[in-house]
Design a protein around this motif. Sequence first.
Motif, PDB file in Angstrom:
ATOM      1  N   ASP A  71       0.829  -1.212   0.000  1.00 53.33           N
ATOM      2  CA  ASP A  71       0.000   0.000   0.000  1.00 53.33           C
ATOM      3  C   ASP A  71       0.859   1.257   0.000  1.00 53.33           C
ATOM      4  O   ASP A  71       0.577   2.222  -0.716  1.00 53.33           O
ATOM      5  CB  ASP A  71      -0.935   0.003   1.221  1.00 53.33           C
ATOM      6  CG  ASP A  71      -2.065  -1.013   1.098  1.00 53.33           C
ATOM      7  OD1 ASP A  71      -2.421  -1.352  -0.034  1.00 53.33           O
ATOM      8  OD2 ASP A  71      -2.566  -1.463   2.140  1.00 53.33           O
ATOM      9  N   GLN A 262      -6.008 -13.316  -3.113  1.00 58.57           N
ATOM     10  CA  GLN A 262      -5.519 -11.936  -3.129  1.00 58.57           C
ATOM     11  C   GLN A 262      -6.275 -11.052  -4.117  1.00 58.57           C
ATOM     12  O   GLN A 262      -6.608  -9.904  -3.814  1.00 58.57           O
ATOM     13  CB  GLN A 262      -4.026 -11.913  -3.444  1.00 58.57           C
ATOM     14  CG  GLN A 262      -3.413 -10.527  -3.238  1.00 58.57           C
ATOM     15  CD  GLN A 262      -2.034 -10.395  -3.827  1.00 58.57           C
ATOM     16  OE1 GLN A 262      -1.734 -10.973  -4.852  1.00 58.57           O
ATOM     17  NE2 GLN A 262      -1.185  -9.629  -3.173  1.00 58.57           N
ATOM     18  N   GLU A 266      -8.301  -7.637  -3.233  1.00 54.85           N
ATOM     19  CA  GLU A 266      -7.978  -6.339  -3.841  1.00 54.85           C
ATOM     20  C   GLU A 266      -9.212  -5.712  -4.482  1.00 54.85           C
ATOM     21  O   GLU A 266      -9.423  -4.498  -4.380  1.00 54.85           O
ATOM     22  CB  GLU A 266      -6.872  -6.519  -4.880  1.00 54.85           C
ATOM     23  CG  GLU A 266      -5.498  -6.782  -4.259  1.00 54.85           C
ATOM     24  CD  GLU A 266      -4.432  -7.065  -5.301  1.00 54.85           C
ATOM     25  OE1 GLU A 266      -4.771  -7.132  -6.508  1.00 54.85           O
ATOM     26  OE2 GLU A 266      -3.253  -7.247  -4.922  1.00 54.85           O
ATOM     27  N   GLN A 269     -11.537  -4.439  -1.689  1.00 56.19           N
ATOM     28  CA  GLN A 269     -10.949  -3.257  -1.060  1.00 56.19           C
ATOM     29  C   GLN A 269     -11.115  -2.029  -1.945  1.00 56.19           C
ATOM     30  O   GLN A 269     -11.502  -0.956  -1.473  1.00 56.19           O
ATOM     31  CB  GLN A 269      -9.469  -3.516  -0.789  1.00 56.19           C
ATOM     32  CG  GLN A 269      -8.730  -2.361  -0.142  1.00 56.19           C
ATOM     33  CD  GLN A 269      -7.295  -2.728   0.213  1.00 56.19           C
ATOM     34  OE1 GLN A 269      -7.056  -3.717   0.887  1.00 56.19           O
ATOM     35  NE2 GLN A 269      -6.341  -1.949  -0.259  1.00 56.19           N
TER      36      GLN A 269
END
Length: 637
Positions: A71, A262, A266, A269
């Motif tokens: 990030d 993952q 992502e 998010q």
Amino acid sequence: MTSPLQILAQYWKHTAFRPLQEEIIQSVLQGKDCIALLPTGGGKSVCYQIPGIILPGVSLVISPLIALMKDQVDALQQKGIAAVAIHSGMQKEEVKQVLLDASESAYQFIYCSPERLESPLFNEYLSLIPFSLLVIDEAHCISQWGYDFRPSYCRIVETKKKLPSIPTIAVTASATPLVLADIQIQLGLLQPSVFKQPFIRPNISYSSFESESKINKILEILQKVPGSSIVYCNSRKQCKKIAEAILLQGISADFYHAGLNQLIREQKQLSWIQNKTRVMVCTNAFGMGIDKPDVRTVIHHDIPDCLENYYQEAGRAGRDEKRAFAVLLWQQKDLTELIQNGEKKFPPIPIIKEVYQSIADFLQIAVGNGEGIYYDFDFNSFITHFKLDPLLVVNVLRILEQEGHIQFNEQIFLPTQVNFSTDTETLDQFEIMYPSLEPLIKALLRTYAGIFYNRISVYEQTLARICRSDIPTITMQLKQLHTHGIIEYLPRKETPQIHFLVNRAPAQFLHINQDHYLQRKKLNTERITTIIEYASLSKACRSNFIGQYFGDNSTVVCGVCDHCLDNKRTAISEADFNQIELLLKANASNGINTEVLMREIKNISPKKIWTVLNFLQSENKIIISEEKRIFWQFKNQ
């Protein structure tokens, strides 16, 4: 030289610093070591990123989590700042290329896990890279007296000794006075400048509710407070269940936990960050490193095991400094379970040795073997086969980490690995025979330097974008190239992994520092007591309670938590007090029933009237009978 304020305006689009940021930046630029204790949302990263931009060399940032590094690096790259992360998912050749580029000042920031600092390859290049700043992020991890101790952090000091001429900045959001002192000792900082922001977040209203129906309370909060929200839960199953319940009420919601792959994580998010999803129901795997300023509510469906975790997670609300709400929900059984789980977190040492033996049997590791090897660890199969309590196993794995035997990560992500296993002539012929695979071959060769001779991490999402395809097609084509012997293909891994740091020991001789272990257990019990005290706190200001726990004795009442608001509502003016007192005296001979009193004084709320009655009773000026009749005591006038 460009000033820090100019850098802030250029890259962050802010016209002024937050409290203490400028002082910290100037201290670093003057070459001083410093510790910065800034609350969640206090802008810690700016304090080292701006000096890192101004200073001429490379800043080395030590960070504990791959997701957090990713990030931070993504955010810097989006600003046009050269940054890169070195993590456990990278192959040796990739790391070597990054370090080689860094030695030629290709980067301003290198983010690195503490484990990578110890590798021979990293140490080989250490003296060749023009480092100008050492940053220890999440610095509380260095203290074994803290809530999130990482043994690998204790070895950072060895790297620091090899970089003696550059300043060190240690940053954290959640360190008690004990942990803060330990950070200084463990890093060998001599007379560092210590900066501490007040822990009070004046725009966050903290509240805690004992609730029979938590989901109904969550829905009530979401209906009252518009805007983006996070709901934290302890279990993955609960995340999905609560998200579905919220969706049924017409509120956009999704769930997130480490068990999702993952790419899905992502996507979820990003949807939440872009406000396409209003509510994210998640475990504590969500939120670290995410800078979303407009979160209006952070709701805890389950009580965390320490105030440090709660404060950090609740602090993700209101980073835009507008009014936000942090709400903790609990039931009596939650408090009992928290105490029981505290016992499981530090089981007897013989139990630790038994679980260690079971792990070695499950992974089929002989005594004297295993050092440096990563093992796929099917957690569910393990606990089923050995009939073990899941929480006990997780805690034993954490203890084995803290004692320096293993590393365990249930969120590990090892990218797909590819290298070509043919010669150029054969490859040319293959492309003619299979033209549908040519775009992928060209994309691999052009995108990943050195892939023809070395095993390199590749990312299906990147390849899909270059080839104008989709991820399932890219995955299928990689398998085809592997089947034809053109590439060696190791698919991505997202299974939990155990990394043995030392060879497997006979269980009966497993080394555990008993004194330190028992001290950590004692401190953990104290942390549980504190979070229970916070949850069931009566009348006192919650912000003030948090501040004092972290050693901030300057905090005053916040005026916006549930208790402060309640105290404001029950505040009695002198006129109101006198009105109630006069009515009681007027009915002194026969007394007056409380219900009649409430009807007679309509301009004052019942809650305020009872506040006055309780005060007068405590002063022995009135007696309230069992029939709720009030009698004035003339002798006490």
